[in-house]
Design an enzyme around this catalytic site. Structure first.
Site, PDB file in Angstrom:
ATOM      1  N   LYS A  66       8.878  17.879 -10.711  1.00 24.81           N
ATOM      2  CA  LYS A  66       7.791  17.185  -9.674  1.00 24.81           C
ATOM      3  C   LYS A  66       6.674  15.662 -10.278  1.00 24.81           C
ATOM      4  CE  LYS A  66       7.386  20.496  -7.070  1.00 24.81           C
ATOM      5  NZ  LYS A  66       5.988  21.080  -6.476  1.00 24.81           N
ATOM      6  N   ASP A 102       2.022  19.433  -0.847  1.00 24.20           N
ATOM      7  CA  ASP A 102       2.611  20.571  -1.302  1.00 24.20           C
ATOM      8  C   ASP A 102       0.811  20.699  -1.203  1.00 24.20           C
ATOM      9  OD1 ASP A 102       4.550  22.034  -1.956  1.00 24.20           O
ATOM     10  OD2 ASP A 102       4.059  20.492  -4.515  1.00 24.20           O
TER      11      ASP A 102
END
Ligand code: ATR
Length: 277
Positions: A66, A102
């Site tokens: 990420k 997210d």
């Protein structure tokens, strides 16, 4: 021709994303396919180049890529940049642009399932890792700024607050302080790895003083209910596991790729069935 999407990570074989996205493509009659790609840490740069060369329209990014993927992308959205992590990449005019869904996925999931309005409520985030940062910055960027961070290492909570580009009214607390003051909060968001295998019998904080007005959101969904969430529910609190966050981060990525927001209730059912929850 079928349009290709996917997810890159290591490990990747247990990802729920392919089944969820492929069902949504089918449901919406989109000629597209989503595939899980196992990519080693050392191959992230060449994987991004390869995805571009193969004409992949977009992909998700999971552990451990990420943050490390960021220098290999053509552009990064400001929120993802401040979070320091990308979970969604979109091909835009030939460029791979990185986003982070997210935090917003968490917020949408909270709004779907919290039984009261979150407006002006006091929030405690447990943990100060990547997930905590994504949620904290997204809440702050949406004007939810009464959010304190409770973490084993207080300095990591302080750092998230200091580096936040949005205005907040936050402080960092120790786990002991957090457990004593737990009833000062309306919403508790659990973001640590405690509760997940192999720590399934542990909870990151004592809920001894917790009373039932608090909504407890644990971002873990495997196991379905962590020890912390079970304890909170046993004290008559309302709460949720991480399913709503997982589904909504995926739905937001899907919307960025296709322009269509898929049916999140259907996605929840599919993932729940798959997990046996
Ligand atoms: P992610 O990026 O998935 O959010 P991470 O960056 O590894 O995960 O962060 C894990 C979080 O779990 C951290 O807040 C960590 O606390 P520290 O900052 O003090 O390391 C927390 N955590 C991990 N093990 C813990 C434990 N045994 N007790 C309490 N907190 C723990």
């Amino acid at each position: 021709m079928k349009q290709l999407y996917g997810v890159i990570g290591d490990p990747i074989e247990h990802s729920m994303s392919p089944i969820m996205h492929n069902d949504a493509f089918k449901q919406l009659n989109l000629n597209a396919y989503y595939h899980p790609f196992h990519v080693n840490r050392t191959d992230i740069g060449s994987a991004v180049k390869g995805m571009k060369a193969l004409g992949i329209r977009g992909f998700n990014v999971t552990i451990p890529h990420k943050s490390t993927i960021m220098p290999y992308l053509d552009g990064i959205d400001p929120l993802a940049n401040s979070i320091g992590a990308v979970n969604t990449v979109v091909l835009e005019g030939g460029d791979f642009i990185g986003y982070n869904t997210d935090g917003l996925g968490f917020l949408k999931g909270l709004l779907e399932e919290c039984p009261f309005s979150i407006d002006k409520k006091k929030v405690m985030i447990l943990g100060a890792g990547g997930a905590a940062r994504a949620i904290f910055y997204t809440l702050a960027s949406n004007g939810i700024n009464s959010v304190d961070i409770v973490n084993r290492t207080v300095q990591k909570g302080e750092q998230i607050i200091e580096e936040c580009p949005y205005s907040t009214n936050s402080k960092a607390l120790t786990l002991a302080e957090g457990s004593l003051k737990i009833n000062d909060y309306d919403i508790i968001i659990q973001t640590t790895s405690i509760g997940m295998y192999p720590y399934i019998n542990e909870a990151p904080i004592s809920l001894e003083y917790l009373s039932k007005h608090v909504f407890v959101s644990d971002i873990i969904y495997n196991p379905w209910n962590t020890r912390l969430l079970k304890e909170a529910l046993a004290k008559s609190c309302s709460g949720q596991n991480g399913l709503a966050m997982f589904v909504n981060q995926g739905a937001l990525a899907f919307e960025k790729w296709t322009g269509v927001l898929p049916d999140t209730n259907r996605m929840k059912k599919i993932v729940k069935r798959q997990l046996g929850g």
